[in-house]
Design a protein around this motif. Structure first.
Motif, PDB file in Angstrom:
ATOM      1  N   MET A   1       0.837  -1.211   0.000  1.00 50.45           N
ATOM      2  CA  MET A   1       0.000   0.000   0.000  1.00 50.45           C
ATOM      3  C   MET A   1       0.872   1.262   0.000  1.00 50.45           C
ATOM      4  N   ASP A   2       0.401   2.293  -0.689  1.00 48.78           N
ATOM      5  CA  ASP A   2       1.179   3.529  -0.763  1.00 48.78           C
ATOM      6  C   ASP A   2       1.009   4.347   0.503  1.00 48.78           C
ATOM      7  N   LYS A   3       2.078   5.058   0.821  1.00 48.98           N
ATOM      8  CA  LYS A   3       1.982   5.977   1.946  1.00 48.98           C
ATOM      9  C   LYS A   3       1.203   7.211   1.480  1.00 48.98           C
ATOM     10  N   PRO A   4       0.072   7.550   2.117  1.00 48.77           N
ATOM     11  CA  PRO A   4      -0.804   8.561   1.548  1.00 48.77           C
ATOM     12  C   PRO A   4      -0.363  10.009   1.746  1.00 48.77           C
ATOM     13  N   PHE A   5       0.426  10.310   2.759  1.00 48.06           N
ATOM     14  CA  PHE A   5       0.729  11.711   3.046  1.00 48.06           C
ATOM     15  C   PHE A   5       2.232  11.952   3.138  1.00 48.06           C
TER      16      PHE A   5
ATOM     17  N   LYS B   1     -10.092   6.079  -4.482  1.00 49.35           N
ATOM     18  CA  LYS B   1      -9.569   4.728  -4.521  1.00 49.35           C
ATOM     19  C   LYS B   1      -9.744   4.098  -5.901  1.00 49.35           C
TER      20      LYS B   1
END
Lengths: 294, 97
Positions: free
Chosen positions: A1-5, A290
Motif C-alpha cells: 500500500m502507498d503511503k498517503p501523506f 480509490k
C-alpha cells in the motif's frame, strides 16, 4: 500500500500546533483535572473520582438541555442548508448585482452575537418592537418572554437570519467555481433545471457544503450569547441550551467539578457528531479516489 | 522543580490524570514510531469507511470514552470493566475497521 501523506508538511503547521497547545490543550487538560475533583476556591482540591460524571449522566436537567440542544441544531441545519443553497442559486452571476448581493449577504455576519440578541430582543417586543407589535396587531398572541413556542420560533428565526448568509456565500463560491462548459454540455443534452442542479451543481458544491454543515452544526451546538441575551434561557428552562446550563453551573453555582464533567461530555458529543458528519459526507470522495475517478 | 510544580498548580493535577495524559502521549509517540517503521496506508474495513492507522486510533479513543461514559451511566460495577471492554474494542477496531 502507498503511503498517503507527506509528513514533512507537519513542520509547517508546527507554530499553529504550539499556539493551539497553549490555547486549547492545556485548558482541556485542566478541565479534565477539575472534572475528577471538588473545590471550594483558594486553589484547594479534593478527589471526587467519577462522581460528577455519574451524577451528570443521571441528571434530568442535563438530559433536557441536551435534547433541546440537539433539536435546535437539527432545526438550524434543516432550515439553513437548503435555504442557503436556494439563495445561492438565486444570486446573480454577473453585473452590478453581484457586489450588492454579496455585501447585503455579508452584513448579518458582521454583527456581533450579543448585538444580534439585543436587536431581536427589541424587535420582538410587543410594545415597541416592529415584529412583536405587528404580529399582535394582526391578531397573533405573540410573546417570546412568556410563550415557549414563541421563544423557540424567535431564536430559530434569529439564528436563520444571522447565519444563513454564511451557507449562501459558501454555496455561491462553490457555484462560481463550476466552468461554463458544464452548463453548455447540459443545454446540448437538453437537461432539465432539476437535472442540472442534481448532477452538476450539487456535486460541485459538495466540498463547501461539508464545511457549511460542520461550521453550522458546531456553532449551533455551542450557541450561547444570542439566546442568553434574548430569553435568558426562559420561559422557565425552555430555551436553556447546554452552553447556558453549563455557564449557570460553573459561574452561577460555582460548581466547577460538575461543570468540568459536563464540559467534557459536551466536548465528546460535538467531537462524535462532527466526525460522523465529516466521515459520512467525505466517503464518496474517498471511494472515488480509490477507484481513480475524479 | 518546586517552582515548576507551583507554575502548574492552577491546572490542579492529580497523579491519576497525569498518568492518563502520559498514556495518551505515549500512545501518540508509539503510533508515530510505528508509522515511520511500517507505513500503513489506507484500508476499507467493516464499517464501510476508509481509515488510516491514525483514524483507527481516533475511533478507538473516542469509542473508549463513550464506553466509559455508558458504563458510568448504566452500570454500578467497577469502572475497570469498562477499561477492559475498551481495550477489547480497540483491538477489534485495529483488526477489522
Amino acid at each position: 500500500m502507498d503511503k498517503p501523506f507527506n509528513n514533512k508538511a507537519w513542520f509547517l503547521v508546527l507554530p499553529v500546533f504550539i499556539v493551539v497547545a497553549f490555547s486549547a490543550i492545556l485548558p482541556l487538560m485542566t478541565v479534565v483535572n477539575y472534572s475528577v475533583q471538588d473545590t471550594f476556591g483558594n486553589n484547594q482540591f479534593f478527589w471526587a473520582g467519577t462522581t460528577w460524571f455519574s451524577e451528570l449522566l443521571a441528571s434530568d436537567r442535563f438530559h433536557e438541555a441536551l435534547w433541546r440542544q440537539l433539536l435546535f441544531s437539527a432545526l438550524v441545519l434543516l432550515i439553513q442548508i437548503p435555504l442557503g443553497v436556494l439563495i445561492a442559486l438565486c444570486m446573480p452571476r454577473k453585473g452590478w448585482g453581484v457586489s450588492v448581493t454579496l455585501v447585503l449577504m455579508a452584513l448579518p455576519l458582521l454583527i456581533p452575537w450579543n448585538v444580534v440578541g439585543t436587536i431581536w430582543q427589541v424587535f420582538g417586543r410587543g410594545d415597541i418592537g416592529l415584529l412583536g407589535y405587528a404580529l399582535n396587531s394582526l391578531g397573533f398572541s405573540y410573546n417570546y418572554v412568556q410563550d415557549v413556542e414563541d421563544a423557540w420560533i424567535t431564536i430559530v428565526v434569529m439564528d436563520v437570519w444571522h447565519w444563513t448568509s454564511l451557507v449562501a456565500l459558501l454555496a455561491y463560491a462553490g457555484l462560481r467555481s463550476i466552468p461554463e462548459a458544464y452548463y453548455q454540455a447540459a443545454r446540448i443534452d437538453g437537461a432539465s433545471r432539476w437535472s442540472i442542479f442534481r448532477l452538476i451543481q450539487l456535486p460541485k458544491m459538495k466540498h463547501v457544503l461539508i464545511i457549511a454543515v460542520l461550521l453550522r452544526f458546531m456553532d449551533s451546538f455551542m450557541i450561547y450569547t444570542e439566546p442568553f441575551v434574548l430569553t435568558g434561557g426562559g420561559p422557565g428552562n425552555s430555551t436553556t441550551f447546554l452552553s447556558i446550563d453549563l455557564v449557570k453551573l460553573a459561574l452561577g453555582q460555582f460548581d466547577l467539578g460538575p461543570a468540568a464533567a459536563m464540559s467534557i461530555v459536551y466536548f465528546l458529543i460535538i467531537l462524535l457528531l462532527s466526525w460522523v458528519f465529516y466521515t459520512v459526507m467525505t466517503q464518496d470522495e474517498d471511494a472515488n479516489r480509490k477507484e481513480g475517478t475524479p | 522543580m518546586e517552582s515548576l510544580t507551583q507554575s502548574f498548580a492552577w491546572m490542579a493535577w492529580t497523579w491519576q490524570t497525569a498518568t492518563f495524559f502520559t498514556g495518551i502521549v505515549a500512545l501518540l509517540v508509539f503510533m508515530t514510531i510505528w508509522e515511520r517503521v511500517s507505513p500503513s496506508g489506507e484500508r476499507h474495513g467493516v464499517l464501510g469507511i476508509t481509515t488510516t492507522r491514525g483514524d483507527r486510533l481516533f475511533i478507538s479513543l473516542l469509542g473508549s470514552a463513550y464506553i466509559h461514559l455508558a458504563w458510568l451511566g448504566v452500570m454500578t460495577a467497577e469502572l475497570w470493566w469498562a477499561s477492559i471492554i475498551s481495550v477489547v474494542y480497540a483491538l477489534a477496531v485495529f483488526r477489522w475497521v
